[in-house]
Design a protein around this motif. Structure first.
Motif, PDB file in Angstrom:
ATOM      1  N   TRP A  76       0.808  -1.239   0.000  1.00  0.00           N
ATOM      2  CA  TRP A  76       0.000   0.000   0.000  1.00  0.00           C
ATOM      3  C   TRP A  76       0.839   1.286   0.000  1.00  0.00           C
ATOM      4  N   LEU A 104      -5.496   3.497   2.982  1.00  0.00           N
ATOM      5  CA  LEU A 104      -5.471   2.522   1.892  1.00  0.00           C
ATOM      6  C   LEU A 104      -4.690   1.260   2.241  1.00  0.00           C
ATOM      7  N   SER A 105      -4.165   1.196   3.447  1.00  0.00           N
ATOM      8  CA  SER A 105      -3.486  -0.034   3.877  1.00  0.00           C
ATOM      9  C   SER A 105      -4.532  -1.142   4.037  1.00  0.00           C
ATOM     10  N   PRO A 106      -4.100  -2.417   3.991  1.00  0.00           N
ATOM     11  CA  PRO A 106      -5.076  -3.517   4.083  1.00  0.00           C
ATOM     12  C   PRO A 106      -5.992  -3.435   5.297  1.00  0.00           C
ATOM     13  N   SER A 107      -5.478  -2.972   6.438  1.00  0.00           N
ATOM     14  CA  SER A 107      -6.363  -2.913   7.598  1.00  0.00           C
ATOM     15  C   SER A 107      -6.964  -1.521   7.792  1.00  0.00           C
ATOM     16  N   GLY A 108      -6.666  -0.602   6.899  1.00  0.00           N
ATOM     17  CA  GLY A 108      -7.412   0.657   6.863  1.00  0.00           C
ATOM     18  C   GLY A 108      -6.856   1.836   7.623  1.00  0.00           C
ATOM     19  N   TYR A 145      -3.117  -8.677  10.759  1.00  0.00           N
ATOM     20  CA  TYR A 145      -2.650  -8.733   9.363  1.00  0.00           C
ATOM     21  C   TYR A 145      -1.155  -9.104   9.340  1.00  0.00           C
ATOM     22  N   LEU A 172     -12.730  -9.120  11.282  1.00  0.00           N
ATOM     23  CA  LEU A 172     -11.551  -8.895  10.434  1.00  0.00           C
ATOM     24  C   LEU A 172     -10.322  -9.553  11.061  1.00  0.00           C
ATOM     25  N   TYR A 176      -8.023 -12.795   9.650  1.00  0.00           N
ATOM     26  CA  TYR A 176      -6.560 -12.857   9.543  1.00  0.00           C
ATOM     27  C   TYR A 176      -5.980 -13.994  10.397  1.00  0.00           C
ATOM     28  N   HIS A 414      -9.663   5.231   7.455  1.00  0.00           N
ATOM     29  CA  HIS A 414     -11.046   5.410   7.037  1.00  0.00           C
ATOM     30  C   HIS A 414     -11.990   4.934   8.135  1.00  0.00           C
ATOM     31  N   PHE A 417     -15.335   0.882   9.367  1.00  0.00           N
ATOM     32  CA  PHE A 417     -15.674   0.013  10.494  1.00  0.00           C
ATOM     33  C   PHE A 417     -16.342   0.778  11.629  1.00  0.00           C
TER      34      PHE A 417
ATOM     35  N   LYS B   4       3.220  -3.664  -6.996  1.00  0.00           N
ATOM     36  CA  LYS B   4       2.066  -3.053  -7.679  1.00  0.00           C
ATOM     37  C   LYS B   4       2.542  -2.145  -8.801  1.00  0.00           C
ATOM     38  N   PHE B  82      -1.875  -5.241  -9.013  1.00  0.00           N
ATOM     39  CA  PHE B  82      -0.968  -5.949  -8.107  1.00  0.00           C
ATOM     40  C   PHE B  82      -0.512  -7.278  -8.699  1.00  0.00           C
ATOM     41  N   LEU B 104     -10.184   0.725  -3.761  1.00  0.00           N
ATOM     42  CA  LEU B 104      -9.617   1.932  -3.166  1.00  0.00           C
ATOM     43  C   LEU B 104     -10.443   3.185  -3.475  1.00  0.00           C
ATOM     44  N   TYR B 168     -24.174  -0.832   8.136  1.00  0.00           N
ATOM     45  CA  TYR B 168     -23.256   0.300   7.967  1.00  0.00           C
ATOM     46  C   TYR B 168     -23.312   0.881   6.563  1.00  0.00           C
ATOM     47  N   LYS B 374      -5.197 -13.452   4.134  1.00  0.00           N
ATOM     48  CA  LYS B 374      -4.010 -13.874   4.890  1.00  0.00           C
ATOM     49  C   LYS B 374      -2.727 -13.744   4.078  1.00  0.00           C
ATOM     50  N   GLY B 377      -3.451  -9.548   2.215  1.00  0.00           N
ATOM     51  CA  GLY B 377      -3.847  -8.519   3.168  1.00  0.00           C
ATOM     52  C   GLY B 377      -5.257  -7.998   2.998  1.00  0.00           C
ATOM     53  N   ILE B 378      -5.757  -7.994   1.784  1.00  0.00           N
ATOM     54  CA  ILE B 378      -7.058  -7.378   1.494  1.00  0.00           C
ATOM     55  C   ILE B 378      -8.182  -8.388   1.690  1.00  0.00           C
ATOM     56  N   ILE B 379      -9.206  -7.995   2.447  1.00  0.00           N
ATOM     57  CA  ILE B 379     -10.364  -8.868   2.610  1.00  0.00           C
ATOM     58  C   ILE B 379     -11.354  -8.530   1.487  1.00  0.00           C
ATOM     59  N   TYR B 416     -14.957  -4.722   3.814  1.00  0.00           N
ATOM     60  CA  TYR B 416     -15.050  -4.105   5.134  1.00  0.00           C
ATOM     61  C   TYR B 416     -16.495  -3.974   5.619  1.00  0.00           C
ATOM     62  N   MET B 419     -18.424  -7.950   6.719  1.00  0.00           N
ATOM     63  CA  MET B 419     -17.742  -8.881   7.612  1.00  0.00           C
ATOM     64  C   MET B 419     -18.682  -9.924   8.202  1.00  0.00           C
TER      65      MET B 419
END
Lengths: 450, 450
Positions: A76, A104-108, A145, A172, A176, A414, A417, B4, B82, B104, B168, B374, B377-379, B416, B419
């Motif tokens: 990211w 924008l990272s995988p875990s947000g 993650y 989430l 992982y 972001h 969640f 990427k 990617f 994104l 949400y 896993k 990284g992206i769910i 996100y 879930m």
């Protein structure tokens, strides 16, 4: 009209920036909770690998980012820097507003900048499991993650009010492969002691830290990891500011004001420290503003004093702005900012007036979060909405004064969640009067005597 | 080892790609639901602006992207491509796996590629309000975002099962200033008719379309917008494939297999059409595979026939793969794929064997989603997990056969907001036997007779 300034993978920093050698005044050392004497590396060895302990006290200006960490960062990073044209237009301000976006990272959020590094060093040291705490869940998700990437078991103590406000964070973490436990829990002495006093405890970061530290201290194959506060954590976040310096150069502007929200201080440090290093060395006149919640105002209403990092007094004593380790923040919506203390490094910078601090109520911040979503599209995490609000406040000052300042803020995550916060805000059910000033006064009377 | 491949803003396509002039066989025209004669532009005028109707039937190969649309695209476009090194390593496959990531965007999927365009054209035509339907909520969020940007009121009918599974999503739409109504609702004739037959109806895209079309048809300042299926929607999505062609050139590879999930067909079309145009013109040997849910298998078990796009038979009749407009898909977790029909363009391509289709069960897809989280990284959104699963299946075939194919798939959105699907999957409570084959047979007997 360029909306975002992106860097290529080859521009990803090769080093983190350590501000310690550039600080004119030295920081006060952490003290052992028993002896009250300065702690040494061995005191931290049950919790952290030696590589991270070395970073904690390093006086090297540049610390190399290991290649396996850079390889994961590339998922990211470099992260984009945006010019907030739409927000500027909406505010009708002469200010130029830029934001660095870490969501924008995988875990947000910005948290994987350090979780990936910490997991790498722990793996390298032969550790099998890491225990940690999480507030809003950003840190817990980020470490989960990292655990998946490096093959480590992760156990996350999640502050109970956030655990219930954000059930998808747990899903989430579990996706992982991690374990997520609401804190205070029955699984630790610390948790049981709190529950005995208050069965309905909302929990707090201070309590969750006690639980996670206890687990790590009692198991030799288990280490502890912290998502903020410590020097090495802040160090890992400096990739944010290092990239932002390059990006502002490309944009051909230099920020007059840099803003970040502060809970433990790591995302703020991430964007600020590299610019602050430049300000110290090149005598630049930049304002650095930490924005915190009025309901947990350590920098603006706390005391600069030695205090414990956790509720059960298991951690070393550190010199920091604190509301007292006994302070129980009200259950407002920015779980990541519900911490009684503050990073010693950020506290040191505030004490020496390198940085300023302001506090805002959550309703004002979430309102700014909505404004941001409607103009820039991104719904900020409630924590990040504090930085948004701080930037909007400064942009409106520019409008009032007719000055065209350049404002840079860190949009650290972001809010996908955290939509319950916005739901409650839109329903008008959020109470800003939750906060009780006397509870701070009271808790500050109990600071440890040295 | 580049993770990427990113493009700069200047590389953002200036035109969408319209495959119509490159199709050797012409598509069958849509028919008026009353007269059963081919419809003309005037028949669509109560629902869409003329600019979009023109795109629907255009034979121009390149259609210019208006500058205000490109300006908003720059918020998240060009999107990254990617190389899934970690996933490849985990699968131990000789295949090279690439994915284009559309998650994104501010609302988390590919949908803003068309919502921004549609909102722009409607605004330009003087429209004040747009009504629409949404399944999982990706489209409703994207149109709500577009409404905020261009100053339009947005009213979203959200399929009831998804409305409850993903609360949400509603909060996100409302944060953007839109209105979100669970469908079937009491606010339309269509909704009331369904509720009269079944008070506990889960809803479906077919029903929600009926409600949204009714609202637009009855209000002159209100238009209707569709998030998939129609030619102009698929057209707007071609930015995905156009960017991917450039990015694969930079990576110096060409895909042997391209995979996308299909509900209405728009994200699949987005990545596939530009490559398919090349395949037709340059005689390239690329496989294009649509992956759909076994519980709603229009392309693999449906009939290629004229049918209605909605449950109440308000829309034109279009030639497509359909399970019958009366088919009620079971309440599985990929709300965006619960549609009885398929884009006429994608159906046409399938009928002429330009593309293939496969179907998978949700438990297998979500399992692959977890594997992807896993490793990469992206769910993934549950919908997107179908594409992930399709790609993994092909990569494992390569492993079995010892062939090093290059696989490209479209990761159309993050999970996100979804879930609950992963929570249920991890708890082992997802039932794949929900699907009843006889209900398709039955519903297909009711296809309109022309």
């Amino acid at each position: 009209m360029q909306t975002k300034i992106i860097l290529e993978e080859k521009d990803l920093p090769k080093h983190w920036y350590n501000i310690s050698p550039d600080l004119p005044e030295p920081m006060s050392p952490p003290l052992h909770p028993g002896t009250k004497k300065p702690i040494g590396p061995d005191d931290l060895a049950p919790l952290f690998p030696m590589s991270l302990i070395a970073q904690e006290v390093s006086m090297e200006r540049e610390i190399e980012i290991p290649e396996p960490v850079r390889a994961v960062y590339k998922q990211w990073r470099p992260s984009p820097l945006f010019r907030a044209y739409n927000l500027e237009k909406f505010l009708d301000t002469p200010a130029k507003i830029y934001y660095k976006y870490e969501g924008l990272s995988p875990s947000g959020s910005h948290k994987p900048n350090t979780s990936i590094a910490q997991a790498f060093y722990n793996k390298e040291a032969g550790i099998k499991r890491i225990s940690t705490e999480t507030g809003a869940g950003q840190w817990g998700s980020a470490l989960s993650y990292a655990g998946a990437i490096f093959g480590l078991d992760i156990e996350v103590y999640m502050v109970k009010i956030s655990y219930h406000q954000k059930p998808y964070r747990k899903s989430l973490m579990e996706s992982y492969g991690a374990k997520c436990i609401p804190s205070p829990s029955e699984t630790t002495n610390a948790g049981r002691a709190i529950l005995e006093k208050d069965r309905n405890s909302n929990g707090s970061l201070g309590i969750a830290i006690s639980e996670a530290v206890e687990v790590a201290a009692q198991n030799s194959n288990t280490n502890y990891a912290l998502g903020s506060v410590l020097n090495h954590v802040l160090l890992h976040q400096t990739v944010i500011g290092l990239e932002a310096i390059k990006q502002m150069e490309i944009a051909d502007v230099y920020p007059d004001i840099i803003i970040g929200c502060t809970g433990g201080g790591s995302n703020f440090a991430g964007i600020v420290l590299p610019f602050l290093g430049k300000a110290i060395k090149e005598n630049k006149n930049t304002r650095f503003i930490a924005v915190e919640p009025s309901a947990c105002p350590s920098l603006t209403k706390g005391k600069f004093a030695y205090d414990y990092g956790d509720t059960m007094h298991l951690t070393p004593l550190v010199k920091m702005y604190t509301l007292g380790a006994d302070f129980m923040p009200p259950g407002f919506h920015s779980g990541g900012l519900r911490y009684h203390g503050m990073s010693p490094l950020i506290s040191h910078l505030k004490n020496h007036s390198y940085i300023e601090a302001e506090s805002f109520f959550q309703n004002d911040c979430l309102k700014s979060g909505i404004t941001f979503a409607k103009t820039e599209g991104i719904i900020p995490a409630p924590e990040a909405s504090h930085a948004v609000h701080g930037a909007i406040a400064k942009a409106l000052e520019c409008k009032r004064d007719g000055t065209a300042k350049t404002i840079l803020f860190n949009l650290c995550g972001h809010g996908y969640f955290d939509m319950k916060a916005y739901e409650d805000f839109l329903a008008g059910t959020l109470d800003d009067s939750l906060f009780d000033e006397t509870s701070i006064t009271e808790s500050l009377t109990k600071l440890p005597v040295l």
